[in-house]
Design a protein around this motif. Structure first.
Motif, PDB file in Angstrom:
ATOM      1  N   GLN A  96      48.119  21.096  26.725  1.00  0.00           N
ATOM      2  CA  GLN A  96      48.198  21.624  25.363  1.00  0.00           C
ATOM      3  C   GLN A  96      48.234  20.505  24.325  1.00  0.00           C
ATOM      4  O   GLN A  96      47.720  20.658  23.226  1.00  0.00           O
ATOM      5  CB  GLN A  96      49.373  22.584  25.178  1.00  0.00           C
TER       6      GLN A  96
ATOM      7  N   LEU B 137      44.612  19.381  23.963  1.00  0.00           N
ATOM      8  CA  LEU B 137      43.853  20.367  23.184  1.00  0.00           C
ATOM      9  C   LEU B 137      44.198  20.283  21.702  1.00  0.00           C
ATOM     10  O   LEU B 137      43.313  20.405  20.845  1.00  0.00           O
ATOM     11  CB  LEU B 137      44.080  21.777  23.728  1.00  0.00           C
ATOM     12  N   SER B 138      45.453  20.058  21.392  1.00  0.00           N
ATOM     13  CA  SER B 138      45.839  19.908  19.987  1.00  0.00           C
ATOM     14  C   SER B 138      45.184  18.678  19.366  1.00  0.00           C
ATOM     15  O   SER B 138      44.726  18.712  18.223  1.00  0.00           O
ATOM     16  CB  SER B 138      47.359  19.814  19.856  1.00  0.00           C
TER      17      SER B 138
ATOM     18  N   ILE C  17      41.480  19.396  18.615  1.00  0.00           N
ATOM     19  CA  ILE C  17      41.282  20.171  17.381  1.00  0.00           C
ATOM     20  C   ILE C  17      41.561  19.294  16.161  1.00  0.00           C
ATOM     21  O   ILE C  17      40.796  19.302  15.190  1.00  0.00           O
ATOM     22  CB  ILE C  17      42.178  21.428  17.389  1.00  0.00           C
TER      23      ILE C  17
ATOM     24  N   ASP D 102      41.691  28.690  27.225  1.00  0.00           N
ATOM     25  CA  ASP D 102      40.658  27.655  27.319  1.00  0.00           C
ATOM     26  C   ASP D 102      39.335  28.150  26.755  1.00  0.00           C
ATOM     27  O   ASP D 102      38.639  27.433  26.043  1.00  0.00           O
ATOM     28  CB  ASP D 102      40.453  27.220  28.771  1.00  0.00           C
TER      29      ASP D 102
ATOM     30  N   TYR E 261      39.482  28.105  22.991  1.00  0.00           N
ATOM     31  CA  TYR E 261      39.328  26.734  22.481  1.00  0.00           C
ATOM     32  C   TYR E 261      37.874  26.281  22.568  1.00  0.00           C
ATOM     33  O   TYR E 261      37.348  25.684  21.625  1.00  0.00           O
ATOM     34  CB  TYR E 261      40.255  25.757  23.211  1.00  0.00           C
TER      35      TYR E 261
ATOM     36  N   CYS F  44      35.935  27.964  19.818  1.00  0.00           N
ATOM     37  CA  CYS F  44      36.234  27.383  18.506  1.00  0.00           C
ATOM     38  C   CYS F  44      35.553  26.034  18.330  1.00  0.00           C
ATOM     39  O   CYS F  44      34.978  25.762  17.273  1.00  0.00           O
ATOM     40  CB  CYS F  44      37.742  27.275  18.310  1.00  0.00           C
TER      41      CYS F  44
ATOM     42  N   TYR G 133      38.222  24.493  13.475  1.00  0.00           N
ATOM     43  CA  TYR G 133      39.272  23.517  13.747  1.00  0.00           C
ATOM     44  C   TYR G 133      40.553  23.825  12.970  1.00  0.00           C
ATOM     45  O   TYR G 133      41.344  22.933  12.703  1.00  0.00           O
ATOM     46  CB  TYR G 133      38.780  22.105  13.419  1.00  0.00           C
TER      47      TYR G 133
ATOM     48  N   ILE H 222      42.745  29.694  15.274  1.00  0.00           N
ATOM     49  CA  ILE H 222      42.848  29.631  16.735  1.00  0.00           C
ATOM     50  C   ILE H 222      44.047  30.447  17.212  1.00  0.00           C
ATOM     51  O   ILE H 222      43.937  31.223  18.169  1.00  0.00           O
ATOM     52  CB  ILE H 222      42.943  28.167  17.206  1.00  0.00           C
TER      53      ILE H 222
ATOM     54  N   ASN I 174      50.381  31.438  20.637  1.00  0.00           N
ATOM     55  CA  ASN I 174      49.608  30.365  21.254  1.00  0.00           C
ATOM     56  C   ASN I 174      50.553  29.271  21.763  1.00  0.00           C
ATOM     57  O   ASN I 174      51.146  28.546  20.985  1.00  0.00           O
ATOM     58  CB  ASN I 174      48.625  29.780  20.244  1.00  0.00           C
TER      59      ASN I 174
ATOM     60  N   TYR J 290      49.796  26.539  23.004  1.00  0.00           N
ATOM     61  CA  TYR J 290      49.232  25.215  22.783  1.00  0.00           C
ATOM     62  C   TYR J 290      49.530  24.673  21.395  1.00  0.00           C
ATOM     63  O   TYR J 290      49.384  23.495  21.175  1.00  0.00           O
ATOM     64  CB  TYR J 290      47.720  25.228  23.010  1.00  0.00           C
ATOM     65  N   THR J 291      49.939  25.514  20.476  1.00  0.00           N
ATOM     66  CA  THR J 291      50.295  25.009  19.158  1.00  0.00           C
ATOM     67  C   THR J 291      51.737  25.297  18.786  1.00  0.00           C
ATOM     68  O   THR J 291      52.182  24.884  17.730  1.00  0.00           O
ATOM     69  CB  THR J 291      49.360  25.581  18.054  1.00  0.00           C
TER      70      THR J 291
END
Length: 110
Positions: A39, A42-43, A46, A73, A76, A79, A85, A90, A102, A104-105
């Protein structure tokens, strides 16, 4: 770090945009043996506005890959492919598809 410099951004801009703690970002940058969570990667993807090739390369370097069976996934990837972004968008897409906040954020995921 060359990705940050190539994009003409500062490290501060990136870790703040990615919602990553300064200490964690420093650890990623300075400790070659440290392996951040997916995560976190991924952050950063973005925050850096990476294209799909760059994103897949960064994930691979960190020991990860996009999973075609993982809904988050897939979101992401979608996006990134569509130049989305904005973490708010997201997060909305993740919630619409999974009814989950989410991970991941979310601040607690770091």
């Amino acid at each position: 770090m060359h990705l940050i410099w190539n994009k003409g951004l500062s490290e501060i801009q990136i870790y703040k945009t990615a919602n990553i703690d300064r200490r964690l970002f420093s650890k990623i940058r300075s400790d070659a043996d440290y392996h951040p969570q997916k995560q976190t990667i991924l952050s950063l993807i973005i925050a850096l506005h990476l294209n799909l090739v760059e994103a897949e390369d960064l994930l691979t370097r960190a020991g990860f890959a996009f999973s075609p069976v993982d809904t988050i996934d897939t979101i992401y990837q979608f996006c990134i492919e569509n130049n989305i972004y904005d973490f708010r968008i997201i997060d909305e897409l993740v919630y619409e598809q999974t009814e989950l906040i989410n991970p991941y954020t979310a601040e607690t995921s770091y």
